[in-house]
Design a protein around this motif. Sequence first.
Motif, mmCIF file in Angstrom:
data_model
loop_
_atom_site.group_PDB
_atom_site.id
_atom_site.type_symbol
_atom_site.label_atom_id
_atom_site.label_comp_id
_atom_site.label_asym_id
_atom_site.label_seq_id
_atom_site.Cartn_x
_atom_site.Cartn_y
_atom_site.Cartn_z
ATOM 1 N N PRO A 54 0.835 -1.199 0.000
ATOM 2 C CA PRO A 54 0.000 0.000 0.000
ATOM 3 C C PRO A 54 0.872 1.252 0.000
ATOM 4 C CG PRO A 54 0.113 -0.889 2.218
ATOM 5 C CD PRO A 54 0.941 -1.796 1.340
ATOM 6 N N GLY A 55 0.387 2.338 0.599
ATOM 7 C CA GLY A 55 1.172 3.569 0.648
ATOM 8 C C GLY A 55 1.351 4.177 -0.729
ATOM 9 N N ALA A 56 2.520 4.787 -0.943
ATOM 10 C CA ALA A 56 2.796 5.470 -2.212
ATOM 11 C C ALA A 56 2.744 4.510 -3.397
ATOM 12 C CB ALA A 56 4.158 6.154 -2.151
ATOM 13 N N ASN A 57 2.937 3.235 -3.155
ATOM 14 C CA ASN A 57 2.890 2.239 -4.223
ATOM 15 C C ASN A 57 1.548 2.227 -4.942
ATOM 16 O OD1 ASN A 57 4.129 -0.199 -5.555
ATOM 17 N ND2 ASN A 57 2.350 -1.189 -4.646
ATOM 18 N N LEU A 58 0.465 2.597 -4.256
ATOM 19 C CA LEU A 58 -0.864 2.574 -4.859
ATOM 20 C C LEU A 58 -1.029 3.639 -5.935
ATOM 21 C CD1 LEU A 58 -3.077 2.061 -1.671
ATOM 22 C CD2 LEU A 58 -2.627 0.367 -3.450
ATOM 23 N N GLU A 59 -0.205 4.686 -5.891
ATOM 24 C CA GLU A 59 -0.376 5.794 -6.825
ATOM 25 C C GLU A 59 -0.222 5.357 -8.269
ATOM 26 O OE1 GLU A 59 2.145 9.047 -5.726
ATOM 27 O OE2 GLU A 59 1.603 8.917 -3.595
ATOM 28 N N GLN A 60 0.593 4.331 -8.529
ATOM 29 C CA GLN A 60 0.834 3.893 -9.904
ATOM 30 C C GLN A 60 -0.425 3.355 -10.576
ATOM 31 O OE1 GLN A 60 3.060 0.091 -10.331
ATOM 32 N NE2 GLN A 60 2.963 -0.009 -8.095
ATOM 33 N N TYR A 61 -1.395 2.897 -9.778
ATOM 34 C CA TYR A 61 -2.570 2.249 -10.347
ATOM 35 C C TYR A 61 -3.667 3.228 -10.731
ATOM 36 C CZ TYR A 61 -0.284 -1.837 -8.306
ATOM 37 O OH TYR A 61 0.626 -2.807 -7.968
ATOM 38 N N GLY A 62 -3.632 4.443 -10.177
ATOM 39 C CA GLY A 62 -4.660 5.419 -10.512
ATOM 40 C C GLY A 62 -6.060 4.892 -10.258
ATOM 41 N N ASP A 63 -6.922 4.994 -11.265
ATOM 42 C CA ASP A 63 -8.305 4.530 -11.131
ATOM 43 C C ASP A 63 -8.461 3.042 -11.418
ATOM 44 O OD1 ASP A 63 -9.122 7.088 -10.504
ATOM 45 O OD2 ASP A 63 -9.543 7.620 -12.595
ATOM 46 N N ALA A 64 -7.354 2.352 -11.701
ATOM 47 C CA ALA A 64 -7.452 0.906 -11.954
ATOM 48 C C ALA A 64 -7.714 0.123 -10.678
ATOM 49 C CB ALA A 64 -6.175 0.393 -12.618
ATOM 50 N N VAL A 65 -7.516 0.777 -9.519
ATOM 51 C CA VAL A 65 -7.932 0.162 -8.260
ATOM 52 C C VAL A 65 -9.095 0.979 -7.697
ATOM 53 C CG1 VAL A 65 -5.696 -0.872 -7.745
ATOM 54 C CG2 VAL A 65 -6.173 1.441 -6.950
ATOM 55 N N GLY A 66 -10.038 0.261 -7.076
ATOM 56 C CA GLY A 66 -11.280 0.893 -6.661
ATOM 57 C C GLY A 66 -11.348 1.172 -5.176
ATOM 58 N N ASP A 67 -12.492 1.660 -4.757
ATOM 59 C CA ASP A 67 -12.724 2.055 -3.369
ATOM 60 C C ASP A 67 -13.582 1.005 -2.680
ATOM 61 O OD1 ASP A 67 -13.166 3.309 -0.974
ATOM 62 O OD2 ASP A 67 -14.482 4.863 -1.787
ATOM 63 N N ILE A 68 -13.029 0.400 -1.612
ATOM 64 C CA ILE A 68 -13.785 -0.591 -0.850
ATOM 65 C C ILE A 68 -13.975 -0.121 0.607
ATOM 66 C CG2 ILE A 68 -13.548 -2.741 -2.150
ATOM 67 C CD1 ILE A 68 -10.935 -1.958 0.409
ATOM 68 N N GLU A 69 -14.056 1.193 0.789
ATOM 69 C CA GLU A 69 -14.210 1.723 2.138
ATOM 70 C C GLU A 69 -15.521 1.256 2.767
ATOM 71 O OE1 GLU A 69 -14.032 5.933 4.647
ATOM 72 O OE2 GLU A 69 -13.913 5.965 2.454
ATOM 73 N N SER A 70 -16.630 1.439 2.062
ATOM 74 C CA SER A 70 -17.925 1.089 2.634
ATOM 75 C C SER A 70 -18.112 -0.419 2.743
ATOM 76 C CB SER A 70 -19.047 1.698 1.772
ATOM 77 O OG SER A 70 -20.314 1.265 2.221
ATOM 78 N N GLU A 71 -17.830 -1.113 1.652
ATOM 79 C CA GLU A 71 -18.163 -2.539 1.562
ATOM 80 C C GLU A 71 -17.242 -3.429 2.384
ATOM 81 O OE1 GLU A 71 -17.576 -0.517 -0.888
ATOM 82 O OE2 GLU A 71 -19.455 -0.288 -2.009
ATOM 83 N N VAL A 72 -16.031 -2.959 2.691
ATOM 84 C CA VAL A 72 -15.071 -3.777 3.433
ATOM 85 C C VAL A 72 -14.663 -3.098 4.738
ATOM 86 C CG1 VAL A 72 -12.787 -4.844 3.396
ATOM 87 C CG2 VAL A 72 -14.232 -4.918 1.345
ATOM 88 N N TRP A 73 -14.071 -1.923 4.631
ATOM 89 C CA TRP A 73 -13.542 -1.270 5.828
ATOM 90 C C TRP A 73 -14.630 -0.921 6.840
ATOM 91 C CZ3 TRP A 73 -8.601 -0.190 7.529
ATOM 92 C CH2 TRP A 73 -7.565 -0.562 6.670
ATOM 93 N N ASP A 74 -15.716 -0.310 6.358
ATOM 94 C CA ASP A 74 -16.785 0.064 7.278
ATOM 95 C C ASP A 74 -17.598 -1.149 7.703
ATOM 96 O OD1 ASP A 74 -15.998 2.694 7.140
ATOM 97 O OD2 ASP A 74 -17.511 3.277 5.655
ATOM 98 N N GLU A 75 -17.912 -2.004 6.752
ATOM 99 C CA GLU A 75 -18.754 -3.165 7.053
ATOM 100 C C GLU A 75 -18.094 -4.094 8.071
ATOM 101 O OE1 GLU A 75 -22.346 -4.918 6.850
ATOM 102 O OE2 GLU A 75 -21.803 -3.241 5.541
ATOM 103 N N ALA A 76 -16.772 -4.262 7.950
ATOM 104 C CA ALA A 76 -16.058 -5.149 8.871
ATOM 105 C C ALA A 76 -15.464 -4.412 10.069
ATOM 106 C CB ALA A 76 -14.943 -5.879 8.116
ATOM 107 N N GLY A 77 -15.625 -3.101 10.131
ATOM 108 C CA GLY A 77 -15.110 -2.332 11.261
ATOM 109 C C GLY A 77 -13.596 -2.294 11.337
ATOM 110 N N LEU A 78 -12.926 -2.317 10.182
ATOM 111 C CA LEU A 78 -11.469 -2.433 10.175
ATOM 112 C C LEU A 78 -10.763 -1.170 10.657
ATOM 113 C CD1 LEU A 78 -10.843 -4.362 6.818
ATOM 114 C CD2 LEU A 78 -11.297 -5.265 9.110
ATOM 115 N N LYS A 79 -11.397 -0.006 10.493
ATOM 116 C CA LYS A 79 -10.752 1.239 10.924
ATOM 117 C C LYS A 79 -10.500 1.249 12.429
ATOM 118 C CE LYS A 79 -13.028 3.916 7.288
ATOM 119 N NZ LYS A 79 -14.057 4.945 7.005
#
Length: 419
Positions: free
Chosen positions: A100-125
Motif C-alpha cells: 500500500p502507501g505510495a505504491n498505490l499511486e501507480q494504479y490510478g483509477d485501476a484500483v477501486g474504493d472498498i471503504e464502505s463494503e469492506v472497511w466500514d462493514e467489517a469495522g477495520l478502521k
Amino acid sequence: MTDANKVPRRTVLKGVGAAGLAGLAGCTGGGDDTLELLHGWTGGDGKEAADALFSTFEDEHSDVDYDPNPIGGGGNTTLDQTVSNRLQGGDPPSSFAGWPGANLEQYGDAVGDIESEVWDEAGLKDTHVEEAVELCQHNGGFSAVPLGSHRLNDLFYNVEVLESAGVDPESIDSADAFIDALDAVESETDATPFGFSLATWCILQTWAQTMLGEHGYEAYTNFIEGNGDESAVRDTFEKLEQLLGYINNDAASVEFTEVNQDIMGGDAAFVHQGNWAAGAYIADDRDLTYGEDWDAIRYPGTEDYYTLHIDSFIYPSDNPTPDDTATWLQFVGSETAQVAYNQYKGSIPTVTDASTDDFNPYLTETIEDFNNVSEKPPTLAHGLAVDTTTQDDLEEALNQNFADPYDVDGATSGFMDAV
C-alpha cells in the motif's frame, strides 16, 4: 484442492448490505467467475504462510470458489509486471498481493474504493493500527486491506559465528561498530562477515537503514520528502561502501534467500533483511532455535525505530467477482487471517491486540517493539515512502553508480536528483 471438490459458488455476500453489493456490482458486467488471488509467495516461509492463509479462508468460506495464483520472482518483480499487464489489458484479477502507501499511486483509477463494503462493514478502521489504516487509503477512499507488517531494520546473525569471532552483538550501535564486528569475523573465522545480495532493492533497503542509523529519523524523512541533506546522503554511501567490502564473492549473482541459507548454515555472520528472513528460520526443517542458533539486533543506530513495511491485498476497480472479493478482503483484515499468515511469514498482525499465543518469541518481541518505539519510518525500498517513479529513479542511480565499482559522488547526485 480442485474445483470439483468445492461446493458451488455462493450467490449472496455474507455480512455485506444490499447497498454495498450494488456499489460493488456496478464495477463489473458479470461476477460469476472464480475468485482469483494473485500473490508472490511461491517458496519457503512465504509458501507456508500463504498455505495457512488460504486454508483458513477455505475453512471459513467453503462456499467460495477461489483460485490462489502464485507468481514467482524476486522482490515481487514478476508479480508486479503480471498485475500491470492484466490491469492494462482489461483483465484484472479479483485481488492481488501488493504494497500500500505510495505504491498505490501507480494504479490510478485501476484500483477501486472498498471503504464502505469492506472497511466500514467489517469495522477495520477501529481494529487496525493507525499506520495501516492511513497507508491503505487511495483516491479519497480505501483500495487495499493490510495483511501484516514487516520490520525492515533488523540485522540477523548466526550466534555461533559471532561467539567464535568474539563479537558482542549488543555493542554494535553504529556503522563504525558494525565495521569493527565485520572485521573481527573476517580475521577470526572462515565465515563471510556480511551476507549480501547485490540485487538493487537489497542495496536500497540497506542504504535506507544506514541513513536512519547514522543521521536519524528527521534526516531520513527530509530525504524522502525531497529536502535531503546532500552531505548526509554522501556520508551514508561512504559508510555503505565500507560495509560492502565484507560481503560474499557471489553477491552479484545470488538472491537474498540463498544468502539467508548461509546464515542458517553458519557460513555467514550477518544479514540485513526485513523480518521475512525470520520466517525462513522458523520454517527451516533444521528446527533452528531463536537465541541459540540465530538472533537479531536492530540495524546499528535504529534501536528506537520500527522501519515499517506492510503486506496487503489490493482491490481492482473493474472487478470480476465483486461480492466474493469483498468477502476475501474482509477476511484478510480479520484477526483469524492475520494470525494464520503472519506466524509463518515472520511478520506481525496489523490488527491491534491480536493474540500472540501462536507466535514465537521473536515475533512476540517484535509486536512489543512495534507498540513502544518512538518512530515508524516507512520503508524506502518497498513502495511505502515514495512513488514507483521515484523508487525506479533511485534504483537506476544505484545500478549506474553503486553496484561495484562504487561511485559515491555519482550515487549521491543520482539520489538527490531522484527525490
